[in-house]
Design a protein around this motif. Structure first.
Motif, PDB file in Angstrom:
ATOM      1  N   ALA A  74      48.734   7.004 -44.266  1.00  0.00           N
ATOM      2  CA  ALA A  74      47.971   8.108 -44.732  1.00  0.00           C
ATOM      3  C   ALA A  74      48.146   8.450 -46.251  1.00  0.00           C
ATOM      4  O   ALA A  74      47.326   8.457 -46.928  1.00  0.00           O
ATOM      5  CB  ALA A  74      48.344   9.554 -43.923  1.00  0.00           C
ATOM      6  N   ALA A  75      49.616   8.281 -46.628  1.00  0.00           N
ATOM      7  CA  ALA A  75      50.033   8.364 -48.035  1.00  0.00           C
ATOM      8  C   ALA A  75      49.175   7.120 -48.978  1.00  0.00           C
ATOM      9  O   ALA A  75      48.779   7.470 -50.266  1.00  0.00           O
ATOM     10  CB  ALA A  75      51.308   8.438 -48.263  1.00  0.00           C
ATOM     11  N   LEU A  76      49.126   6.100 -48.402  1.00  0.00           N
ATOM     12  CA  LEU A  76      48.534   4.862 -49.024  1.00  0.00           C
ATOM     13  C   LEU A  76      46.945   5.258 -49.322  1.00  0.00           C
ATOM     14  O   LEU A  76      46.308   5.140 -50.374  1.00  0.00           O
ATOM     15  CB  LEU A  76      48.833   3.681 -48.559  1.00  0.00           C
ATOM     16  N   GLY A  81      43.215   5.971 -52.571  1.00  0.00           N
ATOM     17  CA  GLY A  81      42.103   6.432 -52.730  1.00  0.00           C
ATOM     18  C   GLY A  81      41.661   7.308 -54.048  1.00  0.00           C
ATOM     19  O   GLY A  81      40.417   7.239 -54.669  1.00  0.00           O
ATOM     20  N   SER A  82      42.353   8.273 -54.376  1.00  0.00           N
ATOM     21  CA  SER A  82      42.342   9.081 -55.494  1.00  0.00           C
ATOM     22  C   SER A  82      42.383   8.329 -56.843  1.00  0.00           C
ATOM     23  O   SER A  82      41.354   8.528 -57.724  1.00  0.00           O
ATOM     24  CB  SER A  82      43.455  10.059 -55.571  1.00  0.00           C
ATOM     25  N   VAL A  83      43.051   7.061 -56.707  1.00  0.00           N
ATOM     26  CA  VAL A  83      43.024   6.426 -57.924  1.00  0.00           C
ATOM     27  C   VAL A  83      41.568   5.550 -57.975  1.00  0.00           C
ATOM     28  O   VAL A  83      40.824   5.443 -59.090  1.00  0.00           O
ATOM     29  CB  VAL A  83      44.171   5.149 -57.945  1.00  0.00           C
ATOM     30  N   ALA A  84      41.011   5.219 -56.915  1.00  0.00           N
ATOM     31  CA  ALA A  84      39.936   4.558 -56.736  1.00  0.00           C
ATOM     32  C   ALA A  84      38.622   5.431 -57.009  1.00  0.00           C
ATOM     33  O   ALA A  84      37.813   4.937 -57.963  1.00  0.00           O
ATOM     34  CB  ALA A  84      39.506   4.050 -55.368  1.00  0.00           C
ATOM     35  N   VAL A  85      38.558   6.748 -56.666  1.00  0.00           N
ATOM     36  CA  VAL A  85      37.587   7.553 -56.810  1.00  0.00           C
ATOM     37  C   VAL A  85      37.599   7.803 -58.361  1.00  0.00           C
ATOM     38  O   VAL A  85      36.443   8.095 -59.229  1.00  0.00           O
ATOM     39  CB  VAL A  85      37.901   8.912 -56.036  1.00  0.00           C
ATOM     40  N   ALA A  96      40.525  14.472 -57.246  1.00  0.00           N
ATOM     41  CA  ALA A  96      40.197  13.460 -56.078  1.00  0.00           C
ATOM     42  C   ALA A  96      41.386  13.853 -55.209  1.00  0.00           C
ATOM     43  O   ALA A  96      41.188  13.560 -54.015  1.00  0.00           O
ATOM     44  CB  ALA A  96      39.963  12.158 -56.784  1.00  0.00           C
ATOM     45  N   LEU A  97      42.479  13.593 -55.764  1.00  0.00           N
ATOM     46  CA  LEU A  97      43.758  13.715 -55.025  1.00  0.00           C
ATOM     47  C   LEU A  97      43.773  15.250 -54.177  1.00  0.00           C
ATOM     48  O   LEU A  97      43.926  14.962 -52.995  1.00  0.00           O
ATOM     49  CB  LEU A  97      45.070  13.631 -55.638  1.00  0.00           C
ATOM     50  N   ALA A  98      43.565  16.269 -54.773  1.00  0.00           N
ATOM     51  CA  ALA A  98      43.360  17.525 -54.104  1.00  0.00           C
ATOM     52  C   ALA A  98      42.370  17.576 -53.085  1.00  0.00           C
ATOM     53  O   ALA A  98      42.782  17.949 -51.776  1.00  0.00           O
ATOM     54  CB  ALA A  98      43.035  18.530 -55.123  1.00  0.00           C
ATOM     55  N   VAL A  99      41.100  16.882 -53.218  1.00  0.00           N
ATOM     56  CA  VAL A  99      40.187  16.888 -52.336  1.00  0.00           C
ATOM     57  C   VAL A  99      40.681  16.119 -51.036  1.00  0.00           C
ATOM     58  O   VAL A  99      40.391  16.333 -49.739  1.00  0.00           O
ATOM     59  CB  VAL A  99      39.061  16.217 -52.964  1.00  0.00           C
TER      60      VAL A  99
END
Length: 280
Positions: A74-76, A81-85, A96-99
């Motif tokens: 989940a953390a990965l 995912g936030s870095v990719a977005v 992105a991380l907040a969403v």
């Protein structure tokens, strides 16, 4: 803690784990403080709970391994995912991380009523370092060694990417890969602290040690090694004190580290509150 408790194998393993986890997390806290992304760490720490819930939901039981792997997944997923977005330059990484983190947390909350092991989840929320087994020690040692090895080998490109990503790219540093690597190591550090302080309090181990050292020195290298010493020694002392005063070791670790930070804030020769007041 009575002296005879030191001969108890549970406490012996807990003390060794406290040093391993405290030092590696304290060392990595230097990057968190330099990058000023403590809020991101807090978001990722809360993301581990839905990962654990998902692991229980899929396997039907709560064990060390499905909790560990669920939290890691989940953390990965959320962190990387936030870095990719954010690569699209339209949505900031923090946004992105907040969403993603709130969506993941909502999934975890939706799963909780369907689980039969909700009471046992308390150990993973706030830590249960006394229950550390030999396998957990090896996991903590392995993750801590990996974090220390990779960050020391790649210290210069990592710092260059944090402070001057354009300069780093011009010098041939794979900036995007380094950004993914930093988040992956951050997630590993968080997951390694699960057994010690749990999901909720893990942010304390990944922020407080280097934040304390930052009040005592201007040397960047001291943030890492000094943070490691503060994290390791503070965690070791906290486990000893928790036995003496009859409190849970996880909260005790964060309390001791918080007290060290307050002492540095008050009495630091250069940046302490009392020193600043004496100059005015």
């Amino acid at each position: 803690m009575p002296l005879e408790m030191l001969h108890n194998p549970f406490y012996q393993r807990a003390l060794v784990a406290a040093v391993f986890i405290g030092f590696s997390n304290g060392f990595f806290s230097g990057f968190v403080v330099l990058r000023r992304n403590a809020l991101s760490v807090s978001a990722l720490s809360h993301t581990m709970l839905p990962g654990i819930a998902l692991g229980i939901f899929l396997t039907g039981a709560l064990s060390q391994w499905n909790a560990f792997l669920g939290a890691l997944f989940a953390a990965l997923l959320v962190g990387l995912g936030s870095v990719a977005v954010a690569r699209g330059n339209r949505v900031a990484q923090g946004t992105a991380l907040a969403v993603l983190y709130t969506a993941a947390f909502a999934v975890g909350l939706a799963l909780l009523p369907k689980l039969d092991t909700r009471q046992e989840l308390e150990h993973w929320l706030f830590g249960d370092i006394i229950a550390v087994g030999n396998a957990d020690l090896w996991i903590a040692f392995g993750i801590g060694s990996l974090i220390l090895l990779v960050t020391n080998l790649l210290m210069r490109p990592i710092l260059l990417t944090l402070f001057e990503p354009n300069v780093a790219a011009a010098q041939g540093v794979p900036v995007r890969l380094i950004q993914y690597l930093i988040f992956a190591l951050l997630v590993l550090a968080l997951v390694s602290s699960l057994q010690a302080v749990g999901c909720i309090l893990s942010v304390g181990l990944l922020v407080t040690p280097a934040a304390t050292i930052s009040l005592l020195t201007d040397r960047t290298s001291a943030l890492f090694w000094g943070g490691g010493l503060v994290g390791g020694i503070g965690s070791f002392a906290a486990v000893l004190l928790s036995g003496k005063f009859g409190i849970t070791p996880g909260p005790a670790i964060v309390i001791v580290l918080g007290l060290l930070f307050v002492l540095a804030y008050l009495f630091s020769p250069k940046y302490g509150l009392l020193a600043l007041k004496s100059r005015h």
